[in-house]
Enzyme design. Structure first.
Site, PDB file in Angstrom:
ATOM      1  N   TYR A  33       0.723  -1.183  -0.027  1.00  0.00           N
ATOM      2  CA  TYR A  33      -0.021  -0.059  -0.028  1.00  0.00           C
ATOM      3  C   TYR A  33       0.829   1.317  -0.042  1.00  0.00           C
ATOM      4  CZ  TYR A  33       1.033   0.811   4.989  1.00  0.00           C
ATOM      5  OH  TYR A  33       1.467   1.405   6.014  1.00  0.00           O
ATOM      6  N   LYS A 148       6.581  -2.147   1.653  1.00  0.00           N
ATOM      7  CA  LYS A 148       5.291  -1.443   2.422  1.00  0.00           C
ATOM      8  C   LYS A 148       4.142  -2.328   2.196  1.00  0.00           C
ATOM      9  CE  LYS A 148       3.314   3.138   3.118  1.00  0.00           C
ATOM     10  NZ  LYS A 148       3.637   3.097   4.722  1.00  0.00           N
ATOM     11  N   GLU A 181      12.157   2.740  13.746  1.00  0.00           N
ATOM     12  CA  GLU A 181      11.526   3.836  13.251  1.00  0.00           C
ATOM     13  C   GLU A 181      10.289   3.638  14.074  1.00  0.00           C
ATOM     14  OE1 GLU A 181      10.035   2.789   9.136  1.00  0.00           O
ATOM     15  OE2 GLU A 181      10.086   0.826   9.793  1.00  0.00           O
ATOM     16  N   LEU A 206      11.240   1.213   6.658  1.00  0.00           N
ATOM     17  CA  LEU A 206      10.636   1.748   5.528  1.00  0.00           C
ATOM     18  C   LEU A 206      11.453   3.114   5.103  1.00  0.00           C
ATOM     19  CD1 LEU A 206       8.281   1.475   3.486  1.00  0.00           C
ATOM     20  CD2 LEU A 206       7.231   3.361   4.671  1.00  0.00           C
TER      21      LEU A 206
HETATM   22  N1  PDD Z   1       3.263   5.237   7.064  1.00  0.00           N
HETATM   23  N2  PDD Z   1       7.816   4.084   8.513  1.00  0.00           N
HETATM   24  C1  PDD Z   1       6.666   3.207   8.291  1.00  0.00           C
HETATM   25  C2  PDD Z   1       6.513   1.978   9.228  1.00  0.00           C
HETATM   26  C3  PDD Z   1       5.493   3.728   7.734  1.00  0.00           C
HETATM   27  O1  PDD Z   1       4.274   3.013   7.845  1.00  0.00           O
HETATM   28  C4  PDD Z   1       5.553   4.989   7.348  1.00  0.00           C
HETATM   29  C5  PDD Z   1       4.269   5.454   6.576  1.00  0.00           C
HETATM   30  C6  PDD Z   1       6.653   5.835   7.361  1.00  0.00           C
HETATM   31  C7  PDD Z   1       6.884   7.217   6.775  1.00  0.00           C
HETATM   32  O2  PDD Z   1       6.839   7.128   5.430  1.00  0.00           O
HETATM   33  P1  PDD Z   1       6.266   8.251   4.587  1.00  0.00           P
HETATM   34  O3  PDD Z   1       7.193   9.539   4.978  1.00  0.00           O
HETATM   35  O4  PDD Z   1       6.663   7.896   3.054  1.00  0.00           O
HETATM   36  O5  PDD Z   1       4.750   8.453   4.649  1.00  0.00           O
HETATM   37  C8  PDD Z   1       7.814   5.127   8.167  1.00  0.00           C
HETATM   38  C9  PDD Z   1       1.714   5.561   6.420  1.00  0.00           C
HETATM   39  C10 PDD Z   1       1.722   7.078   6.308  1.00  0.00           C
HETATM   40  C11 PDD Z   1       0.765   4.776   7.076  1.00  0.00           C
HETATM   41  O6  PDD Z   1       0.817   3.716   7.340  1.00  0.00           O
HETATM   42  O7  PDD Z   1      -0.275   5.537   7.206  1.00  0.00           O
END
Ligand code: PDD
Length: 283
Positions: A33, A148, A181, A206
């Site tokens: 996703y 992801k 993270e 990620l």
């Molecule tokens: N989450 N780390 C994880 C485990 C994440 O699921 C996400 C993003 C990030 C940040 O990545 P980005 O800057 O590309 O959004 C880091 C999304 C927003 C979610 O699961 O809703």
């Protein structure tokens, strides 16, 4: 305006939107996703998000549900039909519907689902102005966190623990005591001498798009940055702490495991970085 979802070629009322019970996303979490922020009708970091979506599919040998150009058009149509000018668009691709059996189905047709929702810029600003608290939890996830995947149970459990402790997010800690993270965010600290530290990308986190965009901005503005893992102790003794994600942008953290960061208010560097990131999104 009632919400509309996109499900495998059709725009349907959100309330009725459904996939089959034998969709592999439902049965095996065999799906990937993306969440893309929308600011003043602009999809922020669109290219990076779609590159990452395609990479996630390739790593899992999942067929693309459609070519990239038409998918970009569907995203815009979903935003239009939902009247979303500021908010988030969610995309999910799964390996499709097949009788339940672990190996990949022979002629799998990937499922594609999209939804969009409005978010309130005022609420986000109020949250950032106050800052948020976090807890630390052991990282119990699999070894391919660069993908992801919709398989988010450890992330769900980490976030639930945070919520139960009155915190906003949980930073996960690897077996050596380093922060990986957040449950849905990337983790950053600013050391006492003003150096920004965040973990390098690899299989263990990620590769956040917000993180990558912020790194570019920091380089342009000559901030001192170190890409290296940092320990829980460094987190506890940091001058400032913040997180990045598509839904939070740059969000100051004011409390770690019940103890204040600095004076317990958002730090000046974190506030500046939030401003820099907002300017970047608005231009
Ligand atoms: N989450 N780390 C994880 C485990 C994440 O699921 C996400 C993003 C990030 C940040 O990545 P980005 O800057 O590309 O959004 C880091 C999304 C927003 C979610 O699961 O809703």
């Amino acid at each position: 305006m009632s919400r509309i979802a996109y499900v495998n070629g059709q725009y349907v009322p959100h309330l009725d939107a459904a996939v089959h019970i034998e969709d592999r996303g439902y049965q095996f979490a065999d799906g990937v996703y993306e969440v893309i922020p929308v600011v003043n009708n602009k999809l922020i970091g669109e290219e990076g998000h779609l590159d990452r979506l395609w990479r996630s599919m390739e790593e899992l040998k999942m067929a693309e549900p459609m070519k990239r150009k038409p998918l970009e058009m569907v995203m815009r149509e979903v935003l239009r039909q939902n009247g979303v000018e500021n908010g988030l668009i969610y995309l999910q691709v799964t390996r499709g519907v097949a009788p339940r059996d672990h190996p990949f189905p022979r002629d799998a047709v990937s499922s594609l689902v999209m939804t969009a929702k409005k978010t309130s810029p005022e609420k986000a600003e109020a949250k950032a102005a106050k800052g948020v608290s976090i807890i630390t939890v052991p990282d119990i996830r699999w070894a391919r966190r660069d993908i992801k995947s919709v398989s988010l149970l450890p992330n769900v459990l980490a976030k639930q623990e945070a919520v139960e402790k009155g915190a906003y997010e949980a930073f996960q800690v690897d077996e050596e005591g380093f922060i990986t993270e957040g449950s849905s965010t990337n983790a950053w600290i600013i050391t006492q001498d003003g150096t920004l530290v965040t973990r390098p990308t690899g299989n263990d986190i990620l590769a956040g798009i917000t993180r990558a965009d912020l790194l570019k901005l920091l380089e342009q503005k000559n901030y001192k940055v170190e890409l290296r893992p940092f320990t829980v102790e460094e987190l506890q003794n940091a001058r400032e702490v913040f997180l990045t994600s598509s839904s939070s942008y740059v969000l100051p953290i004011v409390e770690v495991d019940g103890k204040p960061v600095g004076n317990g208010h958002p730090g000046s560097i974190s506030n500046d970085l939030r401003g820099i990131f907002k300017d970047f999104m608005n231009n």
